[in-house]
Design a protein around this motif. Structure first.
Motif, PDB file in Angstrom:
ATOM      1  N   GLN A 183       0.846  -1.187   0.000  1.00  0.00           N
ATOM      2  CA  GLN A 183       0.000   0.000   0.000  1.00  0.00           C
ATOM      3  C   GLN A 183       0.885   1.241   0.000  1.00  0.00           C
ATOM      4  N   THR A 206       6.061   8.226  -7.124  1.00  0.00           N
ATOM      5  CA  THR A 206       5.829   6.954  -7.800  1.00  0.00           C
ATOM      6  C   THR A 206       7.140   6.333  -8.256  1.00  0.00           C
ATOM      7  N   VAL A 226      -0.919  -3.615  -5.699  1.00  0.00           N
ATOM      8  CA  VAL A 226      -0.328  -2.311  -5.388  1.00  0.00           C
ATOM      9  C   VAL A 226      -1.506  -1.369  -5.237  1.00  0.00           C
ATOM     10  N   THR A 227      -1.810  -0.996  -3.996  1.00  0.00           N
ATOM     11  CA  THR A 227      -3.024  -0.259  -3.702  1.00  0.00           C
ATOM     12  C   THR A 227      -2.709   1.118  -3.131  1.00  0.00           C
ATOM     13  N   SER A 229      -3.554   5.645  -3.943  1.00  0.00           N
ATOM     14  CA  SER A 229      -4.155   6.731  -4.707  1.00  0.00           C
ATOM     15  C   SER A 229      -5.316   7.343  -3.934  1.00  0.00           C
ATOM     16  N   ASP A 237      -2.445   8.840 -11.283  1.00  0.00           N
ATOM     17  CA  ASP A 237      -2.035   7.478 -10.959  1.00  0.00           C
ATOM     18  C   ASP A 237      -2.463   6.489 -12.037  1.00  0.00           C
ATOM     19  N   PHE A 243      -0.337   1.390  -9.953  1.00  0.00           N
ATOM     20  CA  PHE A 243      -1.308   0.787  -9.036  1.00  0.00           C
ATOM     21  C   PHE A 243      -2.149  -0.266  -9.746  1.00  0.00           C
ATOM     22  N   LEU A 246      -7.226   1.374  -6.968  1.00  0.00           N
ATOM     23  CA  LEU A 246      -7.259   2.709  -6.397  1.00  0.00           C
ATOM     24  C   LEU A 246      -8.149   2.734  -5.156  1.00  0.00           C
TER      25      LEU A 246
END
Length: 381
Positions: A183, A206, A226-227, A229, A237, A243, A246
């Motif tokens: 995260q 990022t 991959v969480t 935003s 994003d 990610f 989102l």
């Protein structure tokens, strides 16, 4: 009795019933809410990305259900108490985005893991991961976890790629935990008003995140998830493509903080203002000022001040005048408005404002169509 249902249940479905609501009251424009939910769902789907919207914004089983019906993977909750409340309402796919570290809270997390379908939680320390694993063993269940990575604000999360790899290795040695990914929530960048400045800040962060992901992958821990935003950076994003899902939350309502931001780079806003506080003028004895019945107890104070959206000039200056009152100041406003006149306010910051109310009053124009509980109100522990 003066609770919302006693006061207002008889108004549901009555055309024009909104005008009879006792104020101040939290209102949601249903059509705008649903259009916002659909707009974000369509946007992320077009990029092949998942959506797990943050329910700390609305704290509502009813709104979470609408998001899930529109295709969301689940929702995010900030605290174990929020997750318990939404899970009790049948919400699935919950990710708890703040580390659960207190002993009693860890026990509750282990219990919830055995009850809530698709529950996940973040971890940011090996010792806490070990304590969670022990609680899961006692409860006879397992839990999926993601590693929280500090985006540079030193609030929560591991602060380096090396620490992320070390934590992934620790999780791998704990039989009740399943590592799923990372995260990365850049909270301090969400409200940079200028699009170019916000994009530059997110591009830099990022790039750093990608070094952490690369280190995890090299160590055999490539993240499946991959969480992160938010509403302020969701378009950026999605463009950057890092990610897999989102966590944007405030898009369902839109508050003044986000309305002040250029979200997409051209000055337009992709979402509608769906949330408001209906208030009334209670005093109008001065030409340049009226007093309304919504003060500190009705609006959060951490995001500036409210703005009159309906019933008074949007240019009117808003000033808190105590716990129960605020002033709207504009030339001639006291001559144009009278005691009892309604005013709808755009709230400064939606999340903490929602937490001040027991219920949403769901409206379609001037008709009250439903009353929904703020299911996780006050569930901060």
């Amino acid at each position: 009795m003066s609770d919302d249902l006693t006061l207002h249940a008889h108004l549901v479905g009555r055309q024009g019933g909104r005008a009879d609501l006792n104020t101040p009251v939290l209102v949601v424009e249903l059509a705008s809410l649903d259009r916002n939910i659909a707009a974000m769902a369509q946007r992320v789907a077009a990029h092949g990305v998942g959506l797990r919207p943050h329910a700390k914004t609305h704290k509502s089983v009813d709104i979470a259900g609408r998001q899930l019906a529109a295709g969301a993977l689940g929702v995010c909750c900030a605290k174990i108490g929020e997750a318990e409340a939404l899970a009790a309402g049948g919400v699935t796919g919950i990710l708890i985005t703040s580390p659960v570290a207190a002993p009693r809270a860890i026990d509750r997390l282990a219990a919830l893991a055995g009850q809530a379908d698709g529950l996940m939680a973040v971890v940011d320390h090996p010792a806490v991961a070990a304590r969670v694993d022990a609680a899961l063993a006692a409860a006879g269940t397992t839990l999926d976890v993601v590693i929280d990575i500090d985006p540079g604000i030193a609030r929560t999360g591991v602060a380096s790629a090396e620490a992320a790899v070390a934590l992934a290795r620790a999780i791998a040695g704990l039989p009740r935990l399943r590592y799923r990914g990372v995260q990365f929530y850049c909270g301090s960048q969400q409200h940079i008003e200028a699009y170019g400045e916000r994009r530059a800040a997110i591009e830099e962060r990022t790039a750093w995140l990608q070094t952490v992901i690369a280190a995890l992958a090299a160590a055999g821990f490539a993240p499946e998830i991959v969480t992160g935003s938010g509403t302020g950076t969701h378009r950026i994003d999605l463009d950057l493509g890092v990610f897999t899902e989102l966590q944007a939350g405030s898009y369902v309502f839109m508050d003044k903080q986000y309305l002040d931001c250029d979200l997409v780079g051209d000055g337009s806003c992709p979402f509608e203002t769906a949330l408001g506080v209906d208030a009334r003028v209670v005093s109008a004895n001065h030409s340049g000022l009226v007093t309304i019945d919504a003060g500190f107890k009705s609006l959060s104070t951490d995001g500036g001040v409210a703005v009159a959206r309906v019933g008074a000039p949007e240019s009117a200056f808003f000033a808190f005048m105590g716990d129960e009152h605020a002033a709207l100041i504009a030339p001639g406003i006291g001559d144009a408005l009278a005691p009892g006149d309604p005013v709808t306010l755009t709230v400064p910051h939606c999340d903490p404002t929602v937490n001040l109310y027991d219920h949403y009053h769901v409206v379609d124009g001037d008709t009250l169509v439903a009353i929904w509980p703020v299911s996780a109100r006050g569930r901060a522990r």
